[in-house]
Design a protein around this motif. Structure first.
Motif, PDB file in Angstrom:
ATOM      1  N   MET A   1      44.608  86.632  50.193  1.00 26.27           N
ATOM      2  CA  MET A   1      43.797  85.863  51.058  1.00 26.27           C
ATOM      3  C   MET A   1      42.199  86.852  51.752  1.00 26.27           C
ATOM      4  N   ILE A   2      41.574  86.506  51.012  1.00 26.29           N
ATOM      5  CA  ILE A   2      40.065  87.135  51.249  1.00 26.29           C
ATOM      6  C   ILE A   2      39.349  86.490  52.758  1.00 26.29           C
ATOM      7  N   LEU A   3      38.588  87.277  53.774  1.00 35.32           N
ATOM      8  CA  LEU A   3      37.930  86.980  54.408  1.00 35.32           C
ATOM      9  C   LEU A   3      35.959  87.405  54.227  1.00 35.32           C
ATOM     10  N   GLY A   4      35.454  86.347  54.092  1.00 35.38           N
ATOM     11  CA  GLY A   4      34.341  86.233  53.654  1.00 35.38           C
ATOM     12  C   GLY A   4      33.076  86.424  54.997  1.00 35.38           C
ATOM     13  N   PHE A   5      32.609  87.352  55.182  1.00 35.62           N
ATOM     14  CA  PHE A   5      31.360  86.197  56.338  1.00 35.62           C
ATOM     15  C   PHE A   5      30.511  87.342  56.535  1.00 35.62           C
ATOM     16  N   ASP A   6      28.319  86.273  56.989  1.00 38.29           N
ATOM     17  CA  ASP A   6      27.462  86.836  56.176  1.00 38.29           C
ATOM     18  C   ASP A   6      26.369  86.551  57.871  1.00 38.29           C
ATOM     19  N   THR A   7      26.238  88.092  57.879  1.00 43.20           N
ATOM     20  CA  THR A   7      24.856  87.810  59.525  1.00 43.20           C
ATOM     21  C   THR A   7      23.287  88.581  58.685  1.00 43.20           C
ATOM     22  N   SER A   8      23.287  88.300  57.353  1.00 44.11           N
ATOM     23  CA  SER A   8      22.209  89.316  56.862  1.00 44.11           C
ATOM     24  C   SER A   8      20.709  88.761  57.199  1.00 44.11           C
ATOM     25  N   ILE A 176      30.540  85.513  48.589  1.00 38.89           N
ATOM     26  CA  ILE A 176      30.815  87.129  48.873  1.00 38.89           C
ATOM     27  C   ILE A 176      32.114  87.148  48.800  1.00 38.89           C
ATOM     28  N   ALA A 177      33.311  86.051  49.688  1.00 39.31           N
ATOM     29  CA  ALA A 177      34.360  86.047  49.217  1.00 39.31           C
ATOM     30  C   ALA A 177      34.889  86.010  48.020  1.00 39.31           C
ATOM     31  N   ARG A 178      34.543  85.254  46.763  1.00 37.45           N
ATOM     32  CA  ARG A 178      34.344  85.317  46.050  1.00 37.45           C
ATOM     33  C   ARG A 178      34.613  86.755  45.065  1.00 37.45           C
ATOM     34  N   ILE A 179      33.222  87.257  45.085  1.00 35.37           N
ATOM     35  CA  ILE A 179      33.263  88.319  44.463  1.00 35.37           C
ATOM     36  C   ILE A 179      34.407  89.641  44.968  1.00 35.37           C
TER      37      ILE A 179
END
Length: 213
Positions: A1-8, A176-179
């Protein structure tokens, strides 16, 4: 289980991925308040997916290019969470995330200040490395046969090069989560910001004071 996030960029995004795909996601456009919104959004996405922090296998985080403060915020959060949960954190370039699953030669195009764009190619020969470039300075040789521009700045770049444009296949946090799901087993290095432009604050040009003894 992967948590991806971004605020760029001017947004906060998060996505939760399990073996079946994306199970929960959220995305909010905002120019300010990202630091206050990030952790509550992560907790909301976990709750939406029926998961807890202890269920996570790895974390994926956007490392830029983009806003300096936003990139630092996400990277610091990812490092802290990975350390506290004892799981790997995978840094993912937003240029790579933007181009994910778009077929053929692709030019990822992210918006940048002062009529510039962050760009990087996939599936082109010769390749175009990640860089910051002015719209007016993009060479005509980039107009590769069958090239598709994707990303927030794709319309401007495609018009400049005379090529087609498509929307990105995935929201940033989902990509991001998929990569990250493909890379977390490879002992990735700690995420670090990907900066392709100099800081807006420049060192003073004034001579330092003379110390009299």
């Amino acid at each position: 289980m992967i948590l991806g996030f971004d605020t760029s960029s001017a947004h906060v995004g998060a996505a939760l991925l399990d073996s079946n795909g994306i199970v929960a996601a959220a995305h909010e456009d905002m120019a300010r308040g990202q630091a206050e919104r990030l952790m509550p959004m992560l907790e909301e996405v976990l709750a939406q997916g029926g998961a807890s922090w202890q269920d996570l296998t790895a974390i994926g985080v956007g490392i830029g290019p983009g806003n300096f403060t936003g990139v630092r915020l996400s990277v610091a959060a990812a490092r802290g969470l990975a350390l506290s949960l004892n799981i790997p954190a995978v840094g993912v370039s937003l240029l790579e995330a933007t181009a994910l699953d778009t077929p053929g030669p692709v030019l990822a195009c992210l918006s940048a200040p002062r009529d510039q764009a962050y760009v990087q190619s996939q599936g082109m020969a010769p390749s175009i490395p990640a860089q910051l470039i002015a719209m007016s300075e993009m060479p005509d040789t980039w107009a590769h046969p069958g090239l598709t521009c994707v990303g927030p700045a794709s319309a401007q770049v495609a018009e400049r090069l005379g090529v087609k444009t498509l929307p990105a296949r995935h929201a940033p946090a989902e990509a991001i989560a998929r990569i990250a799901a493909l890379r977390w087993r490879d002992r990735p290095p700690r995420p670090a910001p990907l900066y392709l432009k100099p800081a807006d604050a420049a060192p003073s040009r004034d001579a330092p004071p003379v110390i009299l003894e």
